[in-house]
Design an enzyme around this catalytic site. Structure first.
Site, PDB file in Angstrom:
ATOM      1  N   ARG A   1      -4.088   2.421   9.405  1.00 52.91           N
ATOM      2  CA  ARG A   1      -3.809   3.017   8.099  1.00 52.91           C
ATOM      3  C   ARG A   1      -4.406   2.144   6.987  1.00 52.91           C
ATOM      4  O   ARG A   1      -5.451   2.438   6.441  1.00 52.91           O
ATOM      5  CB  ARG A   1      -2.284   3.204   7.932  1.00 52.91           C
ATOM      6  CG  ARG A   1      -1.881   4.269   6.919  1.00 52.91           C
ATOM      7  CD  ARG A   1      -1.859   3.818   5.488  1.00 52.91           C
ATOM      8  NE  ARG A   1      -0.967   2.684   5.262  1.00 52.91           N
ATOM      9  CZ  ARG A   1      -0.957   1.980   4.137  1.00 52.91           C
ATOM     10  NH1 ARG A   1      -1.754   2.305   3.141  1.00 52.91           N
ATOM     11  NH2 ARG A   1      -0.173   0.925   4.010  1.00 52.91           N
ATOM     12  N   ASP A   2      -3.787   1.031   6.682  1.00 51.10           N
ATOM     13  CA  ASP A   2      -4.247   0.227   5.548  1.00 51.10           C
ATOM     14  C   ASP A   2      -5.624  -0.379   5.808  1.00 51.10           C
ATOM     15  O   ASP A   2      -6.413  -0.562   4.881  1.00 51.10           O
ATOM     16  CB  ASP A   2      -3.219  -0.876   5.257  1.00 51.10           C
ATOM     17  CG  ASP A   2      -3.255  -1.344   3.809  1.00 51.10           C
ATOM     18  OD1 ASP A   2      -3.842  -0.628   2.972  1.00 51.10           O
ATOM     19  OD2 ASP A   2      -2.698  -2.410   3.510  1.00 51.10           O
TER      20      ASP A   2
ATOM     21  N   HIS B   1       4.243  -7.797   3.872  1.00 47.39           N
ATOM     22  CA  HIS B   1       2.896  -7.227   3.968  1.00 47.39           C
ATOM     23  C   HIS B   1       1.986  -8.032   3.044  1.00 47.39           C
ATOM     24  O   HIS B   1       2.168  -8.022   1.828  1.00 47.39           O
ATOM     25  CB  HIS B   1       2.975  -5.760   3.527  1.00 47.39           C
ATOM     26  CG  HIS B   1       1.675  -5.034   3.485  1.00 47.39           C
ATOM     27  ND1 HIS B   1       1.262  -4.191   4.504  1.00 47.39           N
ATOM     28  CD2 HIS B   1       0.683  -4.999   2.568  1.00 47.39           C
ATOM     29  CE1 HIS B   1       0.087  -3.664   4.190  1.00 47.39           C
ATOM     30  NE2 HIS B   1      -0.292  -4.143   3.019  1.00 47.39           N
TER      31      HIS B   1
ATOM     32  N   HIS C   1      -1.985  -9.427   1.815  1.00 44.60           N
ATOM     33  CA  HIS C   1      -3.450  -9.366   1.789  1.00 44.60           C
ATOM     34  C   HIS C   1      -3.959 -10.784   1.542  1.00 44.60           C
ATOM     35  O   HIS C   1      -3.323 -11.568   0.844  1.00 44.60           O
ATOM     36  CB  HIS C   1      -3.914  -8.416   0.690  1.00 44.60           C
ATOM     37  CG  HIS C   1      -3.702  -6.972   1.051  1.00 44.60           C
ATOM     38  ND1 HIS C   1      -4.739  -6.082   1.227  1.00 44.60           N
ATOM     39  CD2 HIS C   1      -2.575  -6.271   1.302  1.00 44.60           C
ATOM     40  CE1 HIS C   1      -4.250  -4.892   1.555  1.00 44.60           C
ATOM     41  NE2 HIS C   1      -2.938  -4.977   1.604  1.00 44.60           N
TER      42      HIS C   1
ATOM     43  N   CYS D   1      -7.914  -2.981  -1.444  1.00 51.37           N
ATOM     44  CA  CYS D   1      -7.260  -2.233  -2.507  1.00 51.37           C
ATOM     45  C   CYS D   1      -8.352  -1.549  -3.308  1.00 51.37           C
ATOM     46  O   CYS D   1      -9.344  -2.184  -3.659  1.00 51.37           O
ATOM     47  CB  CYS D   1      -6.467  -3.201  -3.383  1.00 51.37           C
ATOM     48  SG  CYS D   1      -5.711  -2.417  -4.811  1.00 51.37           S
TER      49      CYS D   1
ATOM     50  N   ASN E   1      -6.330  -7.012   4.390  1.00 49.35           N
ATOM     51  CA  ASN E   1      -5.047  -7.478   4.913  1.00 49.35           C
ATOM     52  C   ASN E   1      -5.253  -8.778   5.683  1.00 49.35           C
ATOM     53  O   ASN E   1      -6.357  -9.072   6.138  1.00 49.35           O
ATOM     54  CB  ASN E   1      -4.510  -6.453   5.925  1.00 49.35           C
ATOM     55  CG  ASN E   1      -4.178  -5.120   5.286  1.00 49.35           C
ATOM     56  OD1 ASN E   1      -5.065  -4.340   4.979  1.00 49.35           O
ATOM     57  ND2 ASN E   1      -2.914  -4.849   5.076  1.00 49.35           N
TER      58      ASN E   1
END
Lengths: 310, 310
Positions: free
Chosen positions: A27-28, A219, A221, A252, A261
């Site tokens: 996903r991310d 979470h 980055h 982002c 990430n």
């Protein structure tokens, strides 16, 4: 048992330390990449994670495929993932429409992202934080009725590209709302990678005060090279789960040149060498990072694949 | 006052925290780069560091220029560096010949690297650790007679590409020998970038036991993305000085694909946001990292120059 780097002699550790790594790469990791991977590639990626021992995976995002083409075909992905005992698939949801799709697709967990920064919420999700919180209450109630665990990710919890530093009290208020609606987990996200360990400690304490007893996930980055230090600090603060993305992909949309990430393989290296077990095979994850870099046509930000294990 | 990320509310910190950053870019940053920079470029690099507020710089290495052409012309570099009050230039020395050159060139400090791993010492410096320690005693005595402060860097203190994990007792023994010969500082170096914060804590305590009262410096490489977490752990353990390299250049000849030293600009970001003062201008350092990448013809591993400050 908490990880606590400076409180004992590691050679004398007799207790078993364990943490859960939640793989957010499908996903991310993929949602900001120029190259769009079709559902079959994303299913193959997820299957590799499961084979490596990962037990929680954010597999899909139920957002508008016109806005985020990288996440199109979420239903197809969910229909194709390997179903194994103990493996839980999460889907990201931002509104009622997303929730309906997630429930129909058979996700095991629902994750709702609520940015602590109002401006970020408007730009990223098209509504204010307050409107998002109202939606959250309804989404959480419906998920509960359906018997599907639902958690909240507090996005931009450390800082926002538009509003600057995020006041910790805003994060605490979102945590209170999350717990009030029965969140099974609260995640604190440094969406744009600006935080440092002292902030991890403070936010961790604020969220635990606001939502006592609710398990914490973090979470990070690695945008400014603080992500791994933050992850270890979160563990030290008793976080149950850490997000990471194989290969270190992700980013982002508001910081286009930034690294993504924290990388799953590099996090595993730090955890395992610190005596913290994860049940995940680091070398297989590193191989997947290299495989994924090939699919995406861009080098992985992860370092382990380049340096090799030790 | 120690930095201690998890022991207080950062918003209530009233004490002033300070640490010294030692810029090792002109030496460790450049010595493994394919492109050899002439002395004038290295002097310009050093002058930029001084202008940014750096007060300790490892400017040169007095090794055989046939073996390390990147470090040729050390005398020329030392003759050209800007001399300012409070700015101290260090030279790396591995033997008597190097010491004589360093003293003649007018360095302010001498740094002797002694690998804790015997195999690494033989491959990197052409003698065993035991022979290197014998040389150290003589070098330290001569430096003391000349009135020049001399310190020891314990290299491969965490691990070695040939011998694996380094037993902490070996590091402690080297620290004892360093202090016995009057080292003004002991540096603990993760030469190949394998360590994690729990090891930083253990080595820090072992070295302080073996050499009570001698200030500690730490030297980290970000080879496997643990370097910044290690640096913050070292600070938490009371390290007085942290090494870093502008742009994050540097590496190890035995790990050719690996990322280099921790980057000065990224370390400054983590320190300043943690409330630790350094007296160094982060944005000027980041500009120098970009400038240096241009000279070297290769992208800087540092992330701050890409992501921008916050």
């Amino acid at each position: 048992m908490q990880y606590s780097p400076c409180k004992g002699d590691i050679s004398k550790l007799e207790v078993e330390l364990h943490t859960t790594v939640l793989e957010v790469g499908p996903r991310d990791g993929l949602q900001n990449e120029d190259r769009v991977l079709p559902p079959d590639d994303r299913i193959a990626f997820i299957a590799r994670c499961v084979d490596a021992g990962v037990r929680r995976i954010e597999a899909v995002s139920f957002v508008n495929p016109k806005r985020v083409p990288q996440m199109a075909g979420a239903e197809e992905v969910m229909a194709g993932v390997p179903r194994r005992d103990g493996v839980s698939y999460s889907g990201l949801v931002l509104n009622r429409r997303g929730l309906d799709r997630a429930l129909a697709a058979g996700v095991d967990e629902i994750n709702v992202a609520v940015p602590a920064s109002d401006t970020f919420c408007v730009r990223n999700q098209g509504c204010t934080t307050s409107e998002m919180l109202d939606a959250w209450d309804g989404i959480a109630a419906t998920a509960a009725d359906a018997g599907v665990p639902i958690g909240m990710t507090i996005a931009t919890a450390f800082g926002c590209p538009f509003e600057g530093d995020t006041p910790p009290a805003q994060v605490a208020e979102l945590a209170r709302r999350a717990a009030g609606a029965g969140a099974f987990e609260i995640a604190v996200a440094d969406t744009i990678g600006v935080g440092v360990p002292s902030e991890v400690c403070e936010l961790s304490r604020r969220v635990r005060e606001a939502a006592p007893g609710t398990p914490l996930r973090f979470h990070f980055h690695n945008t400014r090279n603080t992500g791994y230090a933050n992850a270890l600090a979160a563990l030290d603060e008793g976080a149950a789960t850490l997000d990471a993305s194989t290969g270190g992909f992700g980013g982002c949309p508001f910081a286009p040149a930034a690294t993504g990430n924290i990388a799953t393989e590099d996090l595993l290296y730090a955890l395992h060498r610190s005596g913290v077990e994860t049940g995940v095979d680091m070398e297989r994850v590193a191989e997947t990072g290299t495989w994924l870099a090939g699919l995406l046509g861009t080098p992985a930000p992860a370092l382990l694949g380049r340096a090799g294990p030790f």
